[in-house]
Design an enzyme around this catalytic site. Structure first.
Site, PDB file in Angstrom:
ATOM      1  CG  HIS A  65      -2.027  -1.085   1.072  1.00 39.80           C
ATOM      2  ND1 HIS A  65      -2.726  -1.589   2.145  1.00 39.80           N
ATOM      3  CD2 HIS A  65      -2.495  -1.753  -0.017  1.00 39.80           C
ATOM      4  CE1 HIS A  65      -3.581  -2.506   1.730  1.00 39.80           C
ATOM      5  NE2 HIS A  65      -3.457  -2.640   0.425  1.00 39.80           N
ATOM      6  CG  ASN A 125      -5.723  -9.756  14.972  1.00 33.38           C
ATOM      7  OD1 ASN A 125      -6.288  -9.043  15.807  1.00 33.38           O
ATOM      8  ND2 ASN A 125      -5.638  -9.413  13.708  1.00 33.38           N
ATOM      9  CD  GLU A 170     -10.820  -7.721  17.061  1.00 35.59           C
ATOM     10  OE1 GLU A 170     -11.180  -7.334  18.180  1.00 35.59           O
ATOM     11  OE2 GLU A 170     -11.128  -7.165  15.995  1.00 35.59           O
TER      12      GLU A 170
END
Ligand code: BJW
Ligand code: ZN
Length: 257
Positions: A121, A215, A217
């Protein structure tokens, strides 16, 4: 399974790999004080994507877009890489074929010592001229609210990828190739909601890679993962890398020398 068991399993899968690949998102830099995009305290809670992260927003109101990016640039230049960035840099030393694919624009991986980094990106360090296309590294440089190109006077933009824009073709081709030949993919700190980047995980899985996720979650990666460890990247990743390295050094890894 306990976190310790998950760390042991992840280390075992990593130590068995010869072509591991990392895939990272904003959560890796959260512990360096850089806000993530989604979720509580994320940038998209404070700013609307349509106002600051699309080519249309920049055409409509470049001043507002630059205000957003100047704030972010300052925060990133002041931040320091954390233990998760350092652990990724170590993986490059342990595995000669290790490649890191990142969605992050903060260049903290590179500042921690990673050399083989594919930026999907773009980044906040460079600017690109909207008129002549010239790219300049402006790391640490304070830019005005409507910065101009030194060569042609055209309006500069941040060298990031906005919604609706294609990913840099070279970076995307390299990322696909790395995902396709990976035998293990370590996915850290991404919500895996932004495409085409998020599709790299399924691509690696289809080609037989073990998927390790770190992570806070569960994410869309979780159902694909061989191990998901829920905890902070700067704590969990170094533990996994330490243990994998110990396994390799003590001959407990199944990697053929
Ligand atoms: C921790 C932690 C800790 C926290 N430890 N974990 C419908 C379906 C499919 C696709 C589309 C669709 N509609 C539109 C699209 C396409 C669109 C897209 O994907 N949209 C989705 C949102 C639906 N994609 C695009 O537009 C892309 N381009 C494209 O498709 O081009 C096609 C094209 C071809 C040819 C011609 C023209 C066009 C471009 C996407 C560009 C994304 N850009 C951004 C901004 C970059 C610049 C900037 O920084 O301002 O990239 S958006 C933003 O999201 C940024 C990130 O790289 C990206 C991913 O976010 P990330 O990294 O996952 O962060 P978060 O915040 O989402 O998650 C953080 C995670 O960390 C969470 O899970 C936390 O739990 C965790 N975490 N702390 C461990 N301490
Ligand atoms: Zn120019």
């Amino acid at each position: 399974m306990s976190t310790a068991d998950d760390i042991a399993k992840a280390a075992e899968l990593l130590a068995a790999a010869t072509r591991p690949v990392g895939f990272t998102g904003a959560g890796v830099s959260a512990e360096s004080g850089i806000p993530t995009f989604r979720g509580a305290g994320g940038l998209w809670e404070q700013f609307r994507i349509e106002d600051v992260a699309t080519p249309e927003a920049f055409e409509r109101n470049p001043r507002m877009v630059w205000e957003f990016y100047n704030l972010r640039r300052r925060a990133v230049f002041q931040a320091q890489p954390n233990a998760a960035h350092t652990a990724f840099a170590r993986l490059e030393e342990i595995f000669p074929a290790f490649v890191l694919i990142t969605q992050n624009v903060d260049r903290l991986h590179q500042r921690a010592g990673s050399r083989r980094v594919i930026e999907l990106h773009g980044n906040l360090c460079e600017t690109r001229c909207t008129n002549c296309g010239r790219v300049d590294d402006k790391s640490g440089v304070e830019l005005g609210d409507l910065p101009r190109c030194e060569a042609c006077g055209g309006l500069l933009r941040p060298a990031v990828v906005w919604f609706g824009e294609p990913l840099p073709p070279g970076a995307w081709a390299q990322a696909e190739e790395a995902a396709n030949r990976a035998d293990c993919m370590i996915v850290v700190g991404t919500s895996a909601q932004v495409y085409p980047a998020a599709g790299l995980v399924a691509m690696a899985k289809r080609h037989g890679a073990a998927i390790l996720e770190i992570n806070l979650e569960p994410t869309p990666v979780t159902p694909l993962a061989d191990v998901s460890i829920f905890g902070r990247a700067a704590e969990i990743l170094p533990a996994v890398v330490d243990r994998a390295e110990w396994m390799l050094q003590s001959g407990r890894g199944s990697r053929v020398p």
